[in-house]
Design an enzyme around this catalytic site. Structure first.
Site, mmCIF file in Angstrom:
data_model
loop_
_atom_site.group_PDB
_atom_site.id
_atom_site.type_symbol
_atom_site.label_atom_id
_atom_site.label_comp_id
_atom_site.label_asym_id
_atom_site.label_seq_id
_atom_site.Cartn_x
_atom_site.Cartn_y
_atom_site.Cartn_z
ATOM 1 N N TYR A 57 0.825 -1.224 0.000
ATOM 2 C CA TYR A 57 0.000 0.000 0.000
ATOM 3 C C TYR A 57 0.858 1.273 0.000
ATOM 4 O O TYR A 57 0.434 2.331 -0.460
ATOM 5 C CB TYR A 57 -0.998 0.006 1.168
ATOM 6 C CG TYR A 57 -2.262 -0.679 0.775
ATOM 7 C CD1 TYR A 57 -2.319 -2.067 0.748
ATOM 8 C CD2 TYR A 57 -3.369 0.023 0.340
ATOM 9 C CE1 TYR A 57 -3.449 -2.724 0.321
ATOM 10 C CE2 TYR A 57 -4.506 -0.626 -0.087
ATOM 11 C CZ TYR A 57 -4.550 -1.995 -0.089
ATOM 12 O OH TYR A 57 -5.659 -2.636 -0.525
ATOM 13 N N LYS B 274 -4.076 7.709 3.302
ATOM 14 C CA LYS B 274 -5.257 7.340 4.102
ATOM 15 C C LYS B 274 -5.113 7.825 5.549
ATOM 16 O O LYS B 274 -6.096 8.237 6.171
ATOM 17 C CB LYS B 274 -5.487 5.828 4.068
ATOM 18 C CG LYS B 274 -5.915 5.289 2.706
ATOM 19 C CD LYS B 274 -7.137 5.994 2.155
ATOM 20 C CE LYS B 274 -7.681 5.336 0.900
ATOM 21 N NZ LYS B 274 -8.657 6.186 0.201
#
Ligand code: NAD
Length: 266
Positions: free
Chosen positions: A155, A162
């Protein structure tokens, strides 16, 4: 009477029928909301227009959230057509492929700026323009992922985006509280979408997910839509600054070994 009767929702991030934003759109439409959509790029138009028609959305505007002038224009058009806004959905993320997967230490300055601009700053940019239209209070929500809290393979730059998005959620909740505007995020479990396809290890993650998640199933866009409906409606009228996990309980786990493996013993 539906939970969102007489309410208007402006939804950013429908790319196709697999998009989380589409699951949310369907749930809002079924609950009686008027739907307005904004999508990114001419290439998506042919997928988005038929979906807009399905939910009777008359407001369908293209907008790249990096472009302030385009954002101003979308909100001005929205104000002209609908006046008041009740619900704003931010379901947008983007990062260069080379900043997803590979070694974390190789994230470039440009790639970092791009990912954070599109995936996190844009929530501030949208909220700033939406708030003056939320004259009777409102609900703003965005989509996040567990990689903000714990390291997930591949990620990389999106994890940081995020984490920023979740922090922005809390700051906006405080800033907009006086106007009775609530700001929350949904932390969804992995779902096969266009954006998810950009994460190299995503297929493995998905395959692993239902074997370890407490509820033992994959999460669907319809289930995220139901949680979004809760956040959009008066059912959650005292909920703000919250990150609601819609992930079959995955975030509660300290050990992610499949139950079948655990039962075998050693
Ligand atoms: P998706 O590809 O359907 O949606 C991503 C959207 O972002 C697309 O509509 C795309 O056009 C839009 N977008 C990208 N760059 C943009 C820009 N510059 N301006 C405007 N829009 C832009 O994929 P999705 O999985 O439905 O993603 C929606 C949100 O959900 C994202 O924030 C994603 O990170 C988040 N999320 C996804 C998962 C998952 O597993 N799919 C899990 C948790 C959270």
């Amino acid at each position: 009477m539906g939970l969102l009767t007489n309410k208007t929702a402006l939804i950013f991030g429908v790319a196709n029928k697999n998009s989380i934003a589409w699951g949310i759109t369907k749930a809002f439409h079924d609950a009686g909301a008027r739907i307005a959509l904004s999508y990114a790029g001419e290439a998506l138009k042919k997928r988005v227009l038929p979906l807009a028609e399905e939910v009777g959305a008359q407001f369908v505007e293209e907008c790249d959230v990096r472009d302030d002038a385009a954002l101003d224009s979308v909100f001005a058009k929205f104000a002209q057509q609908h006046g008041r806004l009740d619900v704003l959905v931010h379901s947008i993320a983007f990062a260069n492929r080379e900043d997803l997967g590979g070694r974390f230490i190789n994230i470039s300055r440009e790639g970092f700026s791009l990912a954070l601009d599109v995936s996190a700053y844009s929530l501030i940019a949208l909220a700033k323009r939406a708030a003056p239209l939320m004259t009777e209070g409102g609900s703003i929500m965005s989509m996040t992922y567990y990689a903000s809290e714990k390291v997930m393979p591949d990620y990389n730059v999106m994890s940081i985006a995020k984490a920023a998005l979740e922090s922005i959620t809390r700051y906006l909740a405080v800033d907009l509280g006086e106007q009775r505007i609530r700001v929350n995020a949904i932390s969804a479990g992995p779902i096969k979408t266009l954006a998810a396809a950009g994460i190299p290890g995503f297929r493995n993650l998905l395959r692993h997910f239902d074997k370890v998640a407490p509820l033992g199933e994959q999460v669907t866009i319809e289930q995220v839509g139901q949680a979004a409906l809760f956040l959009a409606s008066d059912m959650s009228q005292m909920v703000t600054g919250e990150v609601l996990h819609v992930d079959a309980g995955y975030h509660t786990l300290g050990l992610t070994v499949p139950r079948s493996e655990m039962e075998k013993g050693d």
